[in-house]
Design a protein around this motif. Structure first.
Motif, short mmCIF file in Angstrom:
data_model
loop_
_atom_site.label_atom_id
_atom_site.label_comp_id
_atom_site.label_asym_id
_atom_site.label_seq_id
_atom_site.Cartn_x
_atom_site.Cartn_y
_atom_site.Cartn_z
N GLY A 193 0.26 -1.14 0.45
CA GLY A 193 0.17 -0.22 -0.02
C GLY A 193 0.52 1.25 -0.75
N CYS A 194 2.01 1.13 0.07
CA CYS A 194 3.25 2.52 0.23
C CYS A 194 3.91 2.47 -0.52
CB CYS A 194 3.69 2.10 1.20
SG CYS A 194 2.63 1.55 3.37
N ARG A 195 3.68 1.69 -1.69
CA ARG A 195 4.45 1.97 -2.72
C ARG A 195 3.25 1.90 -4.11
NH1 ARG A 195 8.27 -2.21 -3.41
NH2 ARG A 195 8.93 -1.19 -5.52
N ASN A 196 1.92 2.54 -3.58
CA ASN A 196 1.09 2.81 -5.08
C ASN A 196 0.74 1.36 -5.80
OD1 ASN A 196 1.44 5.33 -5.39
ND2 ASN A 196 3.37 5.65 -6.52
N GLY A 197 0.00 0.22 -4.78
CA GLY A 197 -0.47 -1.42 -5.04
C GLY A 197 1.02 -1.75 -5.62
N HIS A 198 2.10 -1.53 -6.03
CA HIS A 198 2.98 -2.63 -6.32
C HIS A 198 3.07 -3.68 -5.59
CE1 HIS A 198 5.36 0.61 -9.22
NE2 HIS A 198 4.46 0.19 -9.52
N SER A 199 3.50 -4.93 -6.04
CA SER A 199 3.69 -6.37 -4.71
C SER A 199 5.18 -5.79 -4.23
CB SER A 199 3.47 -7.19 -5.54
OG SER A 199 3.95 -7.29 -7.01
N LYS A 200 5.02 -7.32 -3.17
CA LYS A 200 6.29 -7.09 -2.06
C LYS A 200 5.86 -8.49 -1.94
CE LYS A 200 5.10 -4.89 2.05
NZ LYS A 200 5.69 -4.00 2.88
N ASP A 201 7.27 -9.62 -1.75
CA ASP A 201 7.30 -10.42 -1.06
C ASP A 201 8.10 -10.38 1.02
OD1 ASP A 201 7.12 -11.94 -3.18
OD2 ASP A 201 9.24 -11.06 -4.36
N ILE A 202 6.98 -11.57 0.84
CA ILE A 202 6.77 -11.36 2.54
C ILE A 202 7.01 -12.55 2.75
CG2 ILE A 202 6.14 -9.46 3.14
CD1 ILE A 202 3.72 -10.44 4.03
N ILE A 203 7.26 -12.95 4.20
CA ILE A 203 7.37 -14.28 5.21
C ILE A 203 5.81 -14.31 5.36
CG2 ILE A 203 8.32 -15.95 6.38
CD1 ILE A 203 10.20 -15.87 2.96
N GLU A 204 5.04 -15.08 5.68
CA GLU A 204 4.31 -15.31 6.72
C GLU A 204 4.19 -16.47 7.68
OE1 GLU A 204 0.15 -14.69 3.91
OE2 GLU A 204 1.27 -16.72 3.91
N LYS A 205 3.26 -16.13 8.77
CA LYS A 205 4.09 -16.63 9.84
C LYS A 205 3.93 -18.40 9.75
CE LYS A 205 2.57 -13.48 13.40
NZ LYS A 205 1.66 -13.37 14.76
N LYS A 206 2.67 -18.80 9.50
CA LYS A 206 3.28 -19.61 8.66
C LYS A 206 4.05 -20.65 7.86
CE LYS A 206 0.44 -19.98 4.35
NZ LYS A 206 -0.73 -20.06 3.42
N ASN A 207 5.02 -20.18 7.18
CA ASN A 207 6.62 -19.89 6.58
C ASN A 207 7.55 -19.67 7.10
OD1 ASN A 207 5.14 -21.47 4.39
ND2 ASN A 207 4.70 -19.19 3.42
N MET A 208 7.31 -19.52 8.71
CA MET A 208 7.96 -18.87 9.77
C MET A 208 9.30 -20.22 9.42
SD MET A 208 6.33 -16.11 11.89
CE MET A 208 6.38 -16.51 12.67
N LEU A 209 9.01 -20.65 9.98
CA LEU A 209 9.53 -21.76 10.54
C LEU A 209 10.37 -22.71 9.68
CD1 LEU A 209 7.77 -23.75 13.05
CD2 LEU A 209 9.31 -22.68 13.83
N ALA A 210 9.69 -23.14 8.39
CA ALA A 210 10.41 -23.89 6.93
C ALA A 210 11.54 -23.26 6.60
CB ALA A 210 9.64 -23.29 5.99
N ILE A 211 11.52 -21.55 7.07
CA ILE A 211 12.72 -20.51 6.32
C ILE A 211 13.81 -20.97 7.02
CG2 ILE A 211 12.35 -18.40 7.21
CD1 ILE A 211 13.53 -17.10 4.48
N ILE A 212 13.28 -20.42 8.44
CA ILE A 212 14.22 -20.15 9.66
C ILE A 212 15.03 -22.33 9.46
CG2 ILE A 212 14.25 -21.14 12.04
CD1 ILE A 212 12.72 -19.34 12.94
N ASP A 213 14.76 -23.51 9.10
CA ASP A 213 15.48 -24.43 8.87
C ASP A 213 15.74 -24.65 7.87
OD1 ASP A 213 15.11 -27.89 9.76
OD2 ASP A 213 14.47 -27.65 7.78
N ASP A 214 15.83 -24.54 6.71
CA ASP A 214 16.27 -24.25 5.02
C ASP A 214 17.39 -23.27 6.07
OD1 ASP A 214 15.11 -25.65 3.97
OD2 ASP A 214 13.97 -24.57 3.26
N LEU A 215 17.54 -22.00 6.75
CA LEU A 215 18.86 -21.25 6.54
C LEU A 215 19.61 -21.76 7.79
CD1 LEU A 215 17.30 -17.96 5.19
CD2 LEU A 215 18.93 -19.42 3.95
N ARG A 216 19.35 -22.84 8.95
CA ARG A 216 19.56 -22.80 10.19
C ARG A 216 19.87 -21.51 10.95
NH1 ARG A 216 18.00 -27.41 8.01
NH2 ARG A 216 18.72 -28.67 8.95
N ILE A 217 18.32 -21.22 10.74
CA ILE A 217 19.06 -19.95 11.78
C ILE A 217 18.53 -19.15 13.16
CG2 ILE A 217 17.71 -17.41 12.42
CD1 ILE A 217 16.68 -17.78 9.26
N PRO A 218 19.59 -19.83 13.95
CA PRO A 218 19.53 -19.86 15.38
C PRO A 218 18.81 -18.57 16.26
CG PRO A 218 21.94 -19.59 15.12
CD PRO A 218 21.22 -18.95 13.74
N HIS A 219 17.93 -19.54 17.15
CA HIS A 219 16.55 -18.62 18.12
C HIS A 219 15.97 -19.93 18.67
CE1 HIS A 219 13.26 -21.36 17.08
NE2 HIS A 219 13.92 -21.68 16.18
#
Length: 344
Positions: free
Chosen positions: A79-105
């Motif tokens: 909404g801040c860029r005249n309707g252009h799209s952007k990519d984000i990580i939704e909560k349901k996909n957080m564990l998957a990307i953390i596992d793939d990148l081995r992000i410590p937490h």
């Protein structure tokens, strides 16, 4: 010795010596040799260690991180860029990307995990957030940084650097290292690495033992923890904490000395406050003076010859002694000298 045998033979001899360390003179296995159970258990741990190390090396490549991010991201309308799209990580996909990148937490729920990934605290996790999280050192990395492993590796490169007698730049020499050179350094630092890590782990263990003993004796309230604040404080900047700089210096000094909260100085044992100091120096309220203190009038100090000499000398020194017209110290500078050399 190096000139006669050559580096390859020395490396081979070192490997044979290392193999012999685990064998006693009578041929029996020494105590440092792992048992069968230890080998089986250690093999699984070693595999995990190698996997984490491999993921760390991979995520140093931004293209790899970008590809993994895109595989788990969702496009939304910005909404801040005249309707252009952007990519984000939704909560349901957080564990998957953390596992793939081995992000410590150590987050215990989705909200804490989302807060951990949302580096700029804007309510969304985008690619820039993931990059910041990967580059931000965690507690283990901060501790490892205190161990001189880099100096160990640099020292191990010395024979390779000294081998080249024609080049004076050691970094240029390192740029010519072959895979064999790197392999020799890797083998050569093993004992030093273990020694440094053992020493550091022992020091860490001793510190925790002292902390636990103090907690058991005096209770948890006896311990003090230092915190530097949240990541949001970093992004909001210093201005968010203390306000923007005031170009009107005298006015800013007045505001700085508005507090009436008292304190006692360590040097003279004088109980005073910022507001009282300001009144004494600026309004010259002599009723607030304390015995044995001599507080001059700043207007009189402005007229002194050394006030002009100090400013002129400082300016001449900064401009390589070039002749300059005399410049007097300003009112604000004189007040600062009086205030900040007193109990303040």
């Amino acid at each position: 010795c190096r000139g006669v045998l050559g580096m390859e033979k020395i490396a081979h001899l070192r490997q044979l010596l290392n193999e012999q360390r685990s064998v006693m003179m009578d041929g029996s296995i020494s105590l440092c040799q792992p048992t069968g159970d230890e080998i089986n258990g250690g093999g699984a741990v070693l595999h995990q260690i190698q996997e984490y190390a491999d993921r760390f090396v991979r995520r140093r490549d931004h293209s790899v991180v970008k590809r993994i991010f895109e595989a788990h991201s969702t496009k939304i309308v910005d909404g801040c860029r005249n309707g252009h799209s952007k990519d984000i990580i939704e909560k349901k996909n957080m564990l998957a990307i953390i596992d793939d990148l081995r992000i410590p937490h150590n987050s215990e729920n989705d909200d804490e995990l989302f807060k951990h990934l949302d580096a700029n605290c804007d309510g969304e996790v985008d690619y820039e957030d993931i990059k910041v999280v990967l580059e931000r050192p965690n507690k283990v990395e901060q501790w490892i940084a205190s161990i001189p492993l880099g100096q160990l590796v640099a020292s191990a490169f010395s024979p390779i650097i000294f081998r080249d007698t024609t080049e004076k730049d050691p970094i240029r020499i390192l740029s010519r290292c072959s895979d064999q050179d790197l392999s020799l350094v890797y083998q050569g630092i093993a004992d030093g690495f273990l020694t440094l890590m053992r020493t550091s782990v022992d020091e860490l263990k001793s510190s925790y033992q002292k902390m636990d003993a103090m907690k058991a004796q005096d209770g948890p309230e006896s311990l003090r923890y230092l915190s530097c604040g949240e990541v949001s404080a970093f992004y909001n900047g210093l201005g968010d904490r203390i306000g923007s700089p005031n170009p009107k210096f005298y006015e800013a000094m007045c505001q700085e000395h508005a507090s009436t909260e008292t304190f006692t100085s360590d040097n003279y044992g004088i109980t005073t406050s910022p507001a009282q100091e300001w009144d004494t120096v600026i309004t010259r309220d002599r009723s607030k003076e304390v015995d044995h203190r001599i507080i001059p009038d700043f207007e009189q100090l402005l007229e002194r010859e050394n006030a002009m000499d100090a400013a002129s000398s400082e300016r001449a020194a900064s401009e390589q002694d070039s002749p300059q017209p005399a410049v007097r110290l300003t009112k604000e500078e004189i007040i600062s000298v009086i205030l900040y050399t007193g109990p303040m």
